[in-house]
Design an enzyme around this catalytic site. Structure first.
Site, PDB file in Angstrom:
ATOM      1  N   ASP A 158      -5.095   6.282   4.779  1.00 54.05           N
ATOM      2  CA  ASP A 158      -3.941   5.586   5.347  1.00 54.05           C
ATOM      3  C   ASP A 158      -4.343   4.353   6.161  1.00 54.05           C
ATOM      4  O   ASP A 158      -3.628   3.351   6.171  1.00 54.05           O
ATOM      5  CB  ASP A 158      -3.158   6.566   6.232  1.00 54.05           C
ATOM      6  CG  ASP A 158      -1.847   5.980   6.737  1.00 54.05           C
ATOM      7  OD1 ASP A 158      -1.077   5.490   5.894  1.00 54.05           O
ATOM      8  OD2 ASP A 158      -1.597   6.029   7.957  1.00 54.05           O
ATOM      9  N   LYS A 193       0.847  -1.183   0.000  1.00 53.73           N
ATOM     10  CA  LYS A 193       0.000   0.000   0.000  1.00 53.73           C
ATOM     11  C   LYS A 193       0.884   1.235   0.000  1.00 53.73           C
ATOM     12  O   LYS A 193       2.044   1.114   0.394  1.00 53.73           O
ATOM     13  CB  LYS A 193      -0.938  -0.028   1.189  1.00 53.73           C
ATOM     14  CG  LYS A 193      -0.299   0.391   2.539  1.00 53.73           C
ATOM     15  CD  LYS A 193      -1.318   0.475   3.620  1.00 53.73           C
ATOM     16  CE  LYS A 193      -1.717   1.875   3.920  1.00 53.73           C
ATOM     17  NZ  LYS A 193      -0.823   2.602   4.838  1.00 53.73           N
ATOM     18  N   HIS A 215      -6.550  -1.159   6.395  1.00 61.39           N
ATOM     19  CA  HIS A 215      -6.440  -1.970   7.613  1.00 61.39           C
ATOM     20  C   HIS A 215      -7.775  -2.121   8.356  1.00 61.39           C
ATOM     21  O   HIS A 215      -8.173  -3.214   8.736  1.00 61.39           O
ATOM     22  CB  HIS A 215      -5.415  -1.369   8.577  1.00 61.39           C
ATOM     23  CG  HIS A 215      -4.076  -1.104   7.964  1.00 61.39           C
ATOM     24  ND1 HIS A 215      -3.517  -1.943   7.031  1.00 61.39           N
ATOM     25  CD2 HIS A 215      -3.178  -0.104   8.147  1.00 61.39           C
ATOM     26  CE1 HIS A 215      -2.323  -1.472   6.675  1.00 61.39           C
ATOM     27  NE2 HIS A 215      -2.111  -0.349   7.331  1.00 61.39           N
ATOM     28  N   HIS A 250      -0.580  -5.297   5.750  1.00 61.21           N
ATOM     29  CA  HIS A 250       0.166  -6.021   6.785  1.00 61.21           C
ATOM     30  C   HIS A 250      -0.693  -6.363   8.000  1.00 61.21           C
ATOM     31  O   HIS A 250      -0.343  -7.235   8.778  1.00 61.21           O
ATOM     32  CB  HIS A 250       1.451  -5.279   7.183  1.00 61.21           C
ATOM     33  CG  HIS A 250       1.255  -4.133   8.115  1.00 61.21           C
ATOM     34  ND1 HIS A 250       0.800  -2.911   7.705  1.00 61.21           N
ATOM     35  CD2 HIS A 250       1.442  -4.022   9.452  1.00 61.21           C
ATOM     36  CE1 HIS A 250       0.727  -2.099   8.752  1.00 61.21           C
ATOM     37  NE2 HIS A 250       1.125  -2.744   9.826  1.00 61.21           N
TER      38      HIS A 250
HETATM   39  C1  BG6 Z   1       0.687   1.832   8.092  1.00 65.30           C
HETATM   40  C2  BG6 Z   1       0.316   3.270   8.072  1.00 65.30           C
HETATM   41  O1  BG6 Z   1       0.099   1.159   7.015  1.00 65.30           O
HETATM   42  O2  BG6 Z   1       0.261   1.241   9.307  1.00 65.30           O
HETATM   43  C3  BG6 Z   1       0.902   3.991   9.273  1.00 65.30           C
HETATM   44  O3  BG6 Z   1       0.768   3.887   6.884  1.00 65.30           O
HETATM   45  C4  BG6 Z   1       0.539   3.290  10.556  1.00 65.30           C
HETATM   46  O4  BG6 Z   1       0.467   5.350   9.315  1.00 65.30           O
HETATM   47  C5  BG6 Z   1       0.853   1.806  10.468  1.00 65.30           C
HETATM   48  O5  BG6 Z   1       1.274   3.884  11.607  1.00 65.30           O
HETATM   49  C6  BG6 Z   1       0.312   1.072  11.675  1.00 65.30           C
HETATM   50  O6  BG6 Z   1       0.793  -0.242  11.683  1.00 65.30           O
HETATM   51  P1  BG6 Z   1       1.044  -1.025  13.039  1.00 65.30           P
HETATM   52  O7  BG6 Z   1       1.452  -2.383  12.589  1.00 65.30           O
HETATM   53  O8  BG6 Z   1       2.094  -0.283  13.788  1.00 65.30           O
HETATM   54  O9  BG6 Z   1      -0.271  -1.020  13.773  1.00 65.30           O
END
Ligand code: BG6
Length: 478
Positions: free
Chosen positions: A230, A143, A235, A173
């Site tokens: 974002d 992404k 997510h 992810h």
């Molecule tokens: C990313 C975003 O995809 O995911 C970020 O671009 C965010 O802004 C991050 O901080 C959060 O991932 P995790 O694994 O730390 O919850």
């Protein structure tokens, strides 16, 4: 279980993601014995560098991002021996023939596009023009997959010219996080929850992804994106899908993705009054969002809360409240499912009564918590009180539960194994943008400004109202 020997080319192999996630993740899998030593991992990027230079970069990344208990000199050396580097010109001809000479045709071949999406087409085209990729090669893309429906469709189109859908692994992810996968296990491997998993028994669902980090350091990217693009479009949408989807007939890539897609298609448009956007203010000697984004007129949101309705038989009448933001009080991601009240109370003293809530903690301290009613201990009569049935995965599973692999480790191994279950299909990404676009266009057309909120708080006050007016409350962020 070890995977077959493979060749993996990481475009953008010297970049931030490669150093923070991809190389350390590959190393950890190597350390765990999952990656055979005759695998070949090639970093490819613009800078002139040789194999040794790349190995030194990888060694530094391992030192910084792998915990000491997994850093073993002999294992690191053996891992670095699988690494090589090719300087490549993504828009020209330089380096491609050299790359061809470094990868094998008779093993699993994966190309990780850890580069700006504007280069996807160039790289895909050159992989074919130089006869490097074949019908069995896999590509991995990151992404942001587009910034709206049109750009996502364009990216899908560019990739589809050279690769078919079964070759394309779109990473979100969050799907690689152990506890996110656990959502499926909890729902579909237990008899306990699924019969109650519907509007008839569930009052509402809250999905929270709260972060303490600011956007300092990545303000330029973030300001063009904002929390909706974002975090929500990808997510949080994935989390919502895993909670809301129908049981797939099998844990199989298309069966799972078909069900997620149906949920996205059933999402109602979101009304402007059901959205609260926020932007963090300066405080505690720290700059506010406007300083971090270096755009003093920015209307981009670093926080968003929204009420989402799903129009289908299972969920009609059960809202999903989503919120995510930067620079909040605590780093916590959780899904809370609040059940309805029993139809009738047989107890005179119902004062202590609270709803059952199933909380699935995604991070940190992964686990589950079920809030249940019991009798308050003691001789005071039949008084009710609520207690948690609390389970921390780390405690319940001992060492195994504590040593949870990083999302990237898991996902890269899935690419090598050829398992697309935890990757987004093209139509899924497009459907998510189809829902997101009008929401963003709405606030852009109205010129809506986000509400200020104090850094280190729980977000803008208005977000509280989003639930209060429905007679509900957000769970505390802590
Ligand atoms: C990313 C975003 O995809 O995911 C970020 O671009 C965010 O802004 C991050 O901080 C959060 O991932 P995790 O694994 O730390 O919850």
């Amino acid at each position: 279980i070890p995977v077959e020997p493979f060749d993996l080319v990481v475009f953008g192999g010297t970049g931030d993601l490669a150093q923070r996630k991809i190389i350390p993740g590959l190393y950890r899998r190597f350390w765990a014995g999952q990656i055979p030593a005759d695998s070949v991992i090639i970093g490819a990027a613009r800078s002139g560098m040789d194999d040794d230079g790349y190995r030194a970069l990888a060694r530094a990344a391992i030192d910084e991002f792998v915990t000491a208990d997994k850093r073993d000199v002999a294992v690191i050396d053996a891992f670095l021996a699988t690494l090589g580097y090719v300087a490549i010109d993504a828009k020209g001809t330089g380096g491609w023939d050299a790359l061809k000479g470094r990868v094998r045709k008779n093993v699993v071949q994966a190309f990780y596009f850890s580069v700006a999406p504007s280069l996807f087409g160039d790289i895909a085209e050159r992989l074919h023009a130089h006869d490097i990729a074949g019908p069995n090669s896999r590509i991995v893309v990151e992404k942001p997959f587009g910034r709206d429906l049109a750009s996502a469709q364009a990216l899908n189109g560019v990739l589809a010219k050279h690769f078919n859908e079964a070759q394309i692994y779109r990473i979100d992810h969050y799907l690689g996080k152990e506890t996110v996968q656990n959502l499926m296990a909890v729902r579909f491997a237990n008899m306990l929850f699924e019969p109650l998993w519907k509007a008839e028994y569930i009052d509402h669902v809250q999905i929270t992804v709260a972060e303490t980090v600011s956007v300092d350091g990545r303000g330029a990217y973030y300001d063009k994106s904002g929390a909706m693009r974002d975090m929500v479009q990808n997510h949080m949408m994935q989390l919502l899908c895993l909670i809301a989807m129908e049981p797939p007939y099998h844990f199989d890539p298309d069966a799972v993705r078909d069900e997620k897609l149906k949920v996205i298609r059933a999402l109602d448009p979101v009304k402007p009054e059901d959205i609260v956007r926020g932007q963090y203010l300066a405080g505690d000697g720290q700059g506010g969002y406007l300083a971090h984004a270096e755009n003093k007129d920015s209307k981009t949101e670093s926080y968003i809360a929204l009420k989402v309705n799903i129009s289908n038989w299972r969920w009609k009448g059960t809202p999903f409240y989503l919120r995510t933001g930067k620079h909040l009080r605590a780093r916590t991601s959780e899904i809370a499912i609040t059940f309805r009240a029993p139809p009738h109370s047989i107890f005179d003293d119902a004062d202590g009564w609270r709803e059952n809530v199933l909380v699935i903690r995604l991070q940190p301290n992964e686990g589950m918590n079920l809030m249940v009613m019991i009798k308050e201990p003691g001789p005071g009569g039949m008084r009710l009180t609520q207690v948690p049935l609390d389970m921390s995965f780390a405690e319940a599973l001992g060492e195994e539960g504590a040593d949870i692999p990083d999302a990237y480790e898991r996902l890269i191994m899935d690419v090598i194994r050829g398992n697309q279950t935890l990757f987004m299909r093209g139509d899924e990404v497009e459907a998510a943008w189809r829902w997101t676009d009008p929401i963003i266009q709405g606030w852009e057309a109205r010129g809506d400004k986000p509400k200020g909120y104090d850094a280190g708080s729980s977000g803008p006050e208005d977000a509280l109202m989003l639930m209060h007016r429905d007679g509900r409350r957000w769970r505390e962020i802590r």
